[in-house]
Scaffold this motif. Sequence first.
Motif, PDB file in Angstrom:
ATOM      1  N   TRP A  51     -16.387  -3.423  -9.898  1.00 45.32           N
ATOM      2  CA  TRP A  51     -17.064  -4.075  -8.796  1.00 45.32           C
ATOM      3  C   TRP A  51     -16.033  -4.941  -8.080  1.00 45.32           C
ATOM      4  CZ3 TRP A  51     -22.073  -3.293  -7.311  1.00 45.32           C
ATOM      5  CH2 TRP A  51     -22.923  -2.657  -8.213  1.00 45.32           C
ATOM      6  N   LEU A  52     -16.160  -5.021  -6.778  1.00 40.69           N
ATOM      7  CA  LEU A  52     -15.268  -5.855  -5.976  1.00 40.69           C
ATOM      8  C   LEU A  52     -16.056  -7.082  -5.525  1.00 40.69           C
ATOM      9  CD1 LEU A  52     -12.425  -5.959  -4.777  1.00 40.69           C
ATOM     10  CD2 LEU A  52     -13.311  -4.815  -2.744  1.00 40.69           C
ATOM     11  N   ALA A  53     -15.561  -8.256  -5.927  1.00 41.32           N
ATOM     12  CA  ALA A  53     -16.209  -9.513  -5.551  1.00 41.32           C
ATOM     13  C   ALA A  53     -15.138 -10.463  -5.029  1.00 41.32           C
ATOM     14  CB  ALA A  53     -16.952 -10.116  -6.742  1.00 41.32           C
ATOM     15  N   GLY A  54     -15.555 -11.661  -4.663  1.00 40.95           N
ATOM     16  CA  GLY A  54     -14.589 -12.637  -4.175  1.00 40.95           C
ATOM     17  C   GLY A  54     -15.101 -14.050  -4.334  1.00 40.95           C
ATOM     18  N   GLU A 161     -19.605  -8.117   2.155  1.00 41.27           N
ATOM     19  CA  GLU A 161     -18.376  -8.844   2.471  1.00 41.27           C
ATOM     20  C   GLU A 161     -17.141  -8.008   2.151  1.00 41.27           C
ATOM     21  OE1 GLU A 161     -18.173 -11.607   3.984  1.00 41.27           O
ATOM     22  OE2 GLU A 161     -20.216 -12.391   3.911  1.00 41.27           O
ATOM     23  N   ARG A 162     -17.278  -6.699   2.156  1.00 44.56           N
ATOM     24  CA  ARG A 162     -16.145  -5.854   1.763  1.00 44.56           C
ATOM     25  C   ARG A 162     -14.933  -6.050   2.679  1.00 44.56           C
ATOM     26  NH1 ARG A 162     -16.136  -1.745  -1.824  1.00 44.56           N
ATOM     27  NH2 ARG A 162     -14.279  -0.408  -1.857  1.00 44.56           N
ATOM     28  N   LYS A 163     -15.169  -6.132   3.986  1.00 44.74           N
ATOM     29  CA  LYS A 163     -14.053  -6.288   4.919  1.00 44.74           C
ATOM     30  C   LYS A 163     -13.325  -7.613   4.689  1.00 44.74           C
ATOM     31  CE  LYS A 163     -15.744  -3.300   8.645  1.00 44.74           C
ATOM     32  NZ  LYS A 163     -16.134  -3.234  10.087  1.00 44.74           N
ATOM     33  N   THR A 164     -14.081  -8.658   4.394  1.00 49.55           N
ATOM     34  CA  THR A 164     -13.474  -9.958   4.116  1.00 49.55           C
ATOM     35  C   THR A 164     -12.583  -9.888   2.885  1.00 49.55           C
ATOM     36  OG1 THR A 164     -15.342 -11.138   5.100  1.00 49.55           O
ATOM     37  CG2 THR A 164     -13.960 -12.378   3.564  1.00 49.55           C
ATOM     38  N   ILE A 165     -13.070  -9.228   1.839  1.00 46.92           N
ATOM     39  CA  ILE A 165     -12.307  -9.130   0.589  1.00 46.92           C
ATOM     40  C   ILE A 165     -11.104  -8.209   0.778  1.00 46.92           C
ATOM     41  CG2 ILE A 165     -12.422  -8.416  -1.826  1.00 46.92           C
ATOM     42  CD1 ILE A 165     -15.421  -9.191  -1.736  1.00 46.92           C
ATOM     43  N   GLU A 166     -11.272  -7.118   1.489  1.00 49.55           N
ATOM     44  CA  GLU A 166     -10.154  -6.211   1.727  1.00 49.55           C
ATOM     45  C   GLU A 166      -9.056  -6.890   2.551  1.00 49.55           C
ATOM     46  OE1 GLU A 166     -11.967  -2.751   3.419  1.00 49.55           O
ATOM     47  OE2 GLU A 166     -12.270  -1.803   1.449  1.00 49.55           O
ATOM     48  N   ALA A 167      -9.448  -7.740   3.501  1.00 53.05           N
ATOM     49  CA  ALA A 167      -8.452  -8.485   4.281  1.00 53.05           C
ATOM     50  C   ALA A 167      -7.658  -9.427   3.380  1.00 53.05           C
ATOM     51  CB  ALA A 167      -9.135  -9.270   5.399  1.00 53.05           C
ATOM     52  N   LEU A 169      -7.187  -8.923   0.096  1.00 56.36           N
ATOM     53  CA  LEU A 169      -6.366  -8.055  -0.759  1.00 56.36           C
ATOM     54  C   LEU A 169      -5.078  -7.638  -0.051  1.00 56.36           C
ATOM     55  CD1 LEU A 169      -9.054  -5.753  -2.415  1.00 56.36           C
ATOM     56  CD2 LEU A 169      -7.469  -7.272  -3.622  1.00 56.36           C
ATOM     57  N   ALA A 170      -5.155  -7.467   1.258  1.00 56.81           N
ATOM     58  CA  ALA A 170      -3.963  -7.067   2.021  1.00 56.81           C
ATOM     59  C   ALA A 170      -2.893  -8.153   2.018  1.00 56.81           C
ATOM     60  CB  ALA A 170      -4.357  -6.723   3.451  1.00 56.81           C
ATOM     61  N   LYS A 171      -3.274  -9.397   1.673  1.00 57.51           N
ATOM     62  CA  LYS A 171      -2.320 -10.513   1.642  1.00 57.51           C
ATOM     63  C   LYS A 171      -1.776 -10.775   0.235  1.00 57.51           C
ATOM     64  CE  LYS A 171      -4.697 -12.792   5.504  1.00 57.51           C
ATOM     65  NZ  LYS A 171      -5.463 -13.997   5.931  1.00 57.51           N
ATOM     66  N   VAL A 172      -2.232  -9.984  -0.729  1.00 56.85           N
ATOM     67  CA  VAL A 172      -1.740 -10.136  -2.103  1.00 56.85           C
ATOM     68  C   VAL A 172      -0.335  -9.540  -2.190  1.00 56.85           C
ATOM     69  CG1 VAL A 172      -2.104  -9.481  -4.513  1.00 56.85           C
ATOM     70  CG2 VAL A 172      -4.063 -10.116  -3.076  1.00 56.85           C
ATOM     71  N   PRO A 173       0.652 -10.280  -2.709  1.00 58.72           N
ATOM     72  CA  PRO A 173       2.015  -9.747  -2.798  1.00 58.72           C
ATOM     73  C   PRO A 173       2.080  -8.457  -3.605  1.00 58.72           C
ATOM     74  CG  PRO A 173       2.006 -12.112  -3.189  1.00 58.72           C
ATOM     75  CD  PRO A 173       0.575 -11.685  -3.165  1.00 58.72           C
ATOM     76  N   GLN A 174       2.861  -7.499  -3.099  1.00 58.80           N
ATOM     77  CA  GLN A 174       3.018  -6.218  -3.769  1.00 58.80           C
ATOM     78  C   GLN A 174       4.224  -6.260  -4.714  1.00 58.80           C
ATOM     79  OE1 GLN A 174       0.731  -3.575  -3.321  1.00 58.80           O
ATOM     80  NE2 GLN A 174      -0.282  -5.364  -2.425  1.00 58.80           N
ATOM     81  N   PRO A 175       4.087  -5.725  -5.936  1.00 65.10           N
ATOM     82  CA  PRO A 175       5.224  -5.692  -6.865  1.00 65.10           C
ATOM     83  C   PRO A 175       6.375  -4.875  -6.278  1.00 65.10           C
ATOM     84  CG  PRO A 175       3.164  -5.196  -7.999  1.00 65.10           C
ATOM     85  CD  PRO A 175       2.860  -5.170  -6.541  1.00 65.10           C
ATOM     86  N   GLN A 176       7.583  -5.375  -6.488  1.00 67.16           N
ATOM     87  CA  GLN A 176       8.754  -4.696  -5.930  1.00 67.16           C
ATOM     88  C   GLN A 176       9.975  -5.011  -6.801  1.00 67.16           C
ATOM     89  OE1 GLN A 176       9.301  -4.286  -1.488  1.00 67.16           O
ATOM     90  NE2 GLN A 176      10.945  -5.734  -1.900  1.00 67.16           N
ATOM     91  N   PRO A 177      10.802  -4.027  -7.117  1.00 73.05           N
ATOM     92  CA  PRO A 177      11.970  -4.283  -7.968  1.00 73.05           C
ATOM     93  C   PRO A 177      13.050  -5.073  -7.241  1.00 73.05           C
ATOM     94  CG  PRO A 177      11.976  -2.014  -7.198  1.00 73.05           C
ATOM     95  CD  PRO A 177      10.664  -2.597  -6.773  1.00 73.05           C
ATOM     96  N   LEU A 178      13.929  -5.663  -8.017  1.00 76.09           N
ATOM     97  CA  LEU A 178      15.062  -6.388  -7.469  1.00 76.09           C
ATOM     98  C   LEU A 178      15.946  -5.440  -6.664  1.00 76.09           C
ATOM     99  CD1 LEU A 178      16.455  -9.237  -7.655  1.00 76.09           C
ATOM    100  CD2 LEU A 178      17.838  -8.278  -9.499  1.00 76.09           C
ATOM    101  N   ALA A 179      16.412  -5.912  -5.514  1.00 66.44           N
ATOM    102  CA  ALA A 179      17.328  -5.170  -4.638  1.00 66.44           C
ATOM    103  C   ALA A 179      16.696  -3.919  -4.040  1.00 66.44           C
ATOM    104  CB  ALA A 179      18.614  -4.807  -5.386  1.00 66.44           C
ATOM    105  N   ALA A 180      15.381  -3.929  -3.855  1.00 62.85           N
ATOM    106  CA  ALA A 180      14.706  -2.791  -3.228  1.00 62.85           C
ATOM    107  C   ALA A 180      15.158  -2.652  -1.778  1.00 62.85           C
ATOM    108  CB  ALA A 180      13.198  -2.975  -3.283  1.00 62.85           C
TER     109      ALA A 180
END
Length: 275
Positions: A51-54, A161-167, A169-180
């Motif tokens: 379930w997606l909540a916020g 409130e799906r659009k609010t939560i998805e917006a 989620l779009a601001k959550v930092p994405q994992p990325q390796p060093l020197a990508a």
Amino acid sequence: MASMFRAASVAFFCVLSVAAAVAQPVTPSASTQGFHSRARLIDGGRQGEHWLAGVEITLDQGFKTYWRNPGDSGLPPRFDWSGSENVAGTEVRWPAPKRHEDAAGVAYVYGKKAVLPILVTPKDPAKPVKLVLALEYGVCKDICIPAHADLTLDLTGADSERKTIEAALAKVPQPQPLAAQAELSVLSITPLAQDKPAYAVTVRAPSGQTPALFAEGPDNWFFSVSHPAEGDRFTVTVEEKPKDASGPVPVRLTLVAGDKAIETEVSLDAPGQPR
């Protein structure tokens, strides 16, 4: 000194929270008015097996609340879901914060409205899910005041409130390796010769945007980040660490520029060398 201040802040927070709970018993609802703020639970419907909540915190003009790492001072949100029904687990996703500096030091904050997405795993996907949350959070303008909210929400799948939560989620930092090889990237981390353990962190950011860097380690590790007036190199200093600490020590670097954010995990070995 920093650890004593944090301990005092937490103790003050706990005392006031208990006093408020005794003095003002409340009936949980989906939305609660707090000190210069309003907290509510919102429903984003189903997302695969979850379930997606916020958790939404709306703040009065000029007030702010805190990220999972509040910085030099402040109170991070605390979540107690123990009263929930048919819930096997909850996972909070953290949108990137803003860096705020004033006389009290550097804080990592959200302003105006913070939406923290929650991934809810049901015990039985075929049965209804009821969220019951005891939420503690800080509200700050000139000083930080603890706030408490008792919230409850039946997840119906209406995804109002799906659009609010998805917006959010779009601001959550994405994992990325060093020197990508990306337009926003942590490129390198190099030890510096200073009294305290410190590291030069070189980054890449889109042209014309000023990046912000946040450093986090295990419990009882505290870092400061020196932000350059311009350029792409930060200094990360270990301000406090456990006396018996030994490597490898995981450190999470969150890099933000504009509406983009990434996080890179690095590890410091026993002599303090990054790898």
